[in-house]
Design an enzyme around this catalytic site. Structure first.
Site, PDB file in Angstrom:
ATOM      1  N   ASP A 123     -16.513  27.262   7.842  1.00 62.72           N
ATOM      2  CA  ASP A 123     -16.897  28.433   8.619  1.00 62.72           C
ATOM      3  C   ASP A 123     -18.402  28.465   8.921  1.00 62.72           C
ATOM      4  O   ASP A 123     -19.211  28.228   8.022  1.00 62.72           O
ATOM      5  CB  ASP A 123     -16.522  29.666   7.776  1.00 62.72           C
ATOM      6  CG  ASP A 123     -16.602  30.962   8.532  1.00 62.72           C
ATOM      7  OD1 ASP A 123     -15.796  31.157   9.453  1.00 62.72           O
ATOM      8  OD2 ASP A 123     -17.465  31.802   8.188  1.00 62.72           O
ATOM      9  N   ASP A 171     -10.393  34.050  16.555  1.00 61.67           N
ATOM     10  CA  ASP A 171     -11.525  34.802  17.107  1.00 61.67           C
ATOM     11  C   ASP A 171     -11.466  34.919  18.629  1.00 61.67           C
ATOM     12  O   ASP A 171     -12.268  35.633  19.231  1.00 61.67           O
ATOM     13  CB  ASP A 171     -12.856  34.098  16.770  1.00 61.67           C
ATOM     14  CG  ASP A 171     -13.140  34.039  15.288  1.00 61.67           C
ATOM     15  OD1 ASP A 171     -12.721  34.958  14.561  1.00 61.67           O
ATOM     16  OD2 ASP A 171     -13.789  33.062  14.857  1.00 61.67           O
TER      17      ASP A 171
HETATM   18  C1  GLC Z   1     -16.373  32.626  11.772  1.00 64.08           C
HETATM   19  C2  GLC Z   1     -14.954  33.094  11.658  1.00 64.08           C
HETATM   20  C3  GLC Z   1     -14.905  34.552  11.973  1.00 64.08           C
HETATM   21  C4  GLC Z   1     -15.766  35.283  10.961  1.00 64.08           C
HETATM   22  C5  GLC Z   1     -17.188  34.716  10.911  1.00 64.08           C
HETATM   23  C6  GLC Z   1     -17.910  35.162   9.687  1.00 64.08           C
HETATM   24  O1  GLC Z   1     -16.845  32.724  13.062  1.00 64.08           O
HETATM   25  O2  GLC Z   1     -14.124  32.335  12.468  1.00 64.08           O
HETATM   26  O3  GLC Z   1     -13.610  35.056  11.976  1.00 64.08           O
HETATM   27  O4  GLC Z   1     -15.832  36.635  11.274  1.00 64.08           O
HETATM   28  O5  GLC Z   1     -17.182  33.317  10.877  1.00 64.08           O
HETATM   29  O6  GLC Z   1     -17.379  34.548   8.543  1.00 64.08           O
END
Ligand code: GLC
Ligand code: CA
Length: 546
Positions: A201, A324
């Site tokens: 992530d 997302d």
């Molecule tokens: C990434 C994830 C998203 C999350 C963010 C913070 O972009 O895909 O869903 O909110 O990281 O962890």
């Protein structure tokens, strides 16, 4: 010949566990639900499952705020359930990839709780600083990826901590070698259980090389990014994780890396990660914050962007959706007359471009965005943050409300539509954590299974064709000069040559390509045998063996 890696031959299916399948009627998807659908996934033809976070979490960002990295969220089940999932998946030759969220933890993680005490060894696990103006203002002008200041003051500690996302997601301090040690221990914990790898992530934001003020301009988004995006220190950390941990396992790593160049990509995949997600093709310039600035999607944009990445990238990730993003058919296809054709066109790209294909749950049955997003439905934190920011610019409330929902990530997180029964077969309860899209009577997996011309059947076919043709997996890719809105490329390996012709548009288009061959995949039923395609019908896409 170089031995092929599993992820070069297989496709990945992303599961957002909360919304996939509920086994115990509490309205929340869970691990036993996933186990009950493994045969569906096997039948689809995927070889790898990426699970969005399944660790304990207070759910400010639904699992992307982790409070214990070595346990299972009780909402989803137990460690025994997880081990059973691994075993049952393995019996079907399916491997499991976990989500690794280590730019930040949850505020409820014991490290963060301990870090409030400045004399604790955990204090330095996070980025604590005194503020400007006698500690009254944040230490610098950085803004969070989710808008607003990236700092929160804590009275008890009389200090501020950095968070590039919500205030409930404090950033880890990757300059502290202890943090690296902890993460290595987490990785080994899961790899030793038999997990195949990790989706990492926001991994290109973990290393903060300085805490100076960043360049600022309206509307103050991601201020400070020059000090945390794609930093040399970050590349070093990933190479170290690879050397210390990943290189000792048959594993796969994929980084979530927004805002990267081809050069950055090369660095990430050089002795660090196996592949990264770039978002240029889905992160549309037409989704700018203010609707008035929106630029309409044009197929030529997709054509150019995909070609650029395919030609410059070591090993790609091929995807249009994730948890997302908005659903892809409305964005890049047509939800009306050419609903099926356009969904199948996207599927043809997924199955024939060079790289690992990623399919997001529901994409394979043509799921769509929720039609009436509002506060009574919303669960995602992003619209809340957007509304707050827009109001801070003294803009009208009605405008703020409207803009907030443009970015609502709940659209991709609605319960999976299995059949036409209660709650679309997702849950035995009528109360699900997010509502079921009313279109479930028209769009569901069961209908897709029964209809030989469905989107699901096409995905099965596409993945099968990919498996049967080595050139579609590891073969080279070369693009041909083609007419407007048409993509044309040849995949080639050891004498096998496959031409892809893809019409990205809703209109009939000339291809400008005269090559002839045998059709092996097409989204129009009358395409078969030996053929050449001087023109393509709306969204028509074919693979032909030369
Ligand atoms: C990434 C994830 C998203 C999350 C963010 C913070 O972009 O895909 O869903 O909110 O990281 O962890
Ligand atoms: Ca459940």
């Amino acid at each position: 010949m170089k031995e092929k890696r599993f992820f070069e031959q297989q496709a990945v299916y992303q599961i957002y566990p909360r919304s996939f399948k509920d086994s115990n009627g509490d309205g929340i998807g869970d691990l036993n639900g996933i186990i009950s659908k493994l045969d569906y996934l096997k039948d689809l033809g995927i070889g790898i499952i990426w699970l969005s976070p399944i660790y304990p979490s207070p759910n400010f960002d639904y699992g992307y705020d982790i409070s214990d990295y070595k346990a299972i969220n009780p909402e989803f089940g137990t460690m025994e359930d997880f081990e059973r999932l691994l075993k049952e998946a393995k019996e079907r030759n399916i491997r499991i990839v976990m989500d690794l969220v280590v730019n930040h933890t949850s505020i409820e993680h014991r490290w963060f709780q301990a870090s409030l005490d400045s004399s604790s060894p955990y204090h330095d696990y996070y980025i604590w600083r005194k503020g400007k103006n006698e500690n009254k203002l944040p230490p610098n002008n950085w803004t969070s990826n989710f808008l607003g200041s990236a700092w929160t003051y804590v009275k008890e500690a009389d200090s501020w901590y950095l968070h590039l996302f919500t205030p409930q997601q404090p950033d880890l301090n990757w300059q502290n070698p202890k943090v690296l040690e902890e993460v290595e221990s987490i990785l080994r914990f899961w790899l030793d259980k038999g997990v195949y790898g990790f989706r990492c992530d926001v991994i290109n934001e973990i290393y903060k090389s300085s805490l100076e003020d960043g360049k600022d301009s309206f509307p103050h988004m991601m201020v400070g990014k020059e000090y945390y995006l794609n930093q040399e220190g970050g590349f070093q950390i990933l190479r170290k994780l690879h050397e210390d941990v990943f290189s000792h396992y048959d594993s796969m790593t994929v980084g979530e890396t927004g805002f990267i160049t081809y050069e950055d990509q090369k660095k990430y995949t050089n002795s660090a990660l196996d592949m990264v997600f770039s978002f240029d093709h889905v992160n549309p310039r037409f989704y700018k914050l203010f609707p008035t600035f929106q630029i309409k999607y044009k197929p030529e944009f997709m054509k150019k962007t995909i070609r650029g990445w395919q030609e410059n990238c070591t090993w790609n990730t091929v995807f249009f959706e994730n948890h997302d993003q908005g659903r892809s058919i409305a964005k890049f296809g047509d939800t009306g007359q050419y609903y099926k054709e356009s969904a199948k066109m996207l599927s043809t790209l997924i199955c024939s471009l060079r790289g690992t294909p990623f399919i997001y749950q529901g994409e394979e049955i043509g799921m769509e965005d929720y039609p009436r997003m509002d506060w009574s439905v919303n669960k995602d934190i992003v619209p809340v943050m957007i509304k707050k920011m827009i109001l801070s610019f003294h803009m009208p409330k009605s405008q703020a409300e409207k803009m907030a929902f443009i970015y609502d990530r709940d659209n991709a997180r609605m319960p999976f539509q299995w059949d036409d029964s209660l709650s679309a077969g997702f849950s035995s309860s009528s109360k699900t954590w997010l509502p079921v899209n009313e279109n479930y009577l028209r769009i569901n997996a069961k209908l897709n299974e029964e209809d030989p011309t469905s989107i699901l059947q096409f995905y099965k076919e596409g993945l099968k064709v990919r498996k049967e043709h080595p050139s579609l997996q590891t073969g080279s890719i070369s693009f041909l000069e083609s007419k407007k809105d048409v993509m044309a490329y040849i995949r080639e390996e050891e004498g096998e040559k496959i031409l892809a012709l893809i019409n990205l548009s809703k209109k009939e288009r000339k291809t400008g390509i005269g090559l002839k061959g045998t059709v092996i995949l097409s989204n129009y039923p009358d395409d078969n045998g030996e053929k050449s395609f001087t023109s393509l019908r709306p969204f028509e896409s074919v693979l032909i063996k030369l």
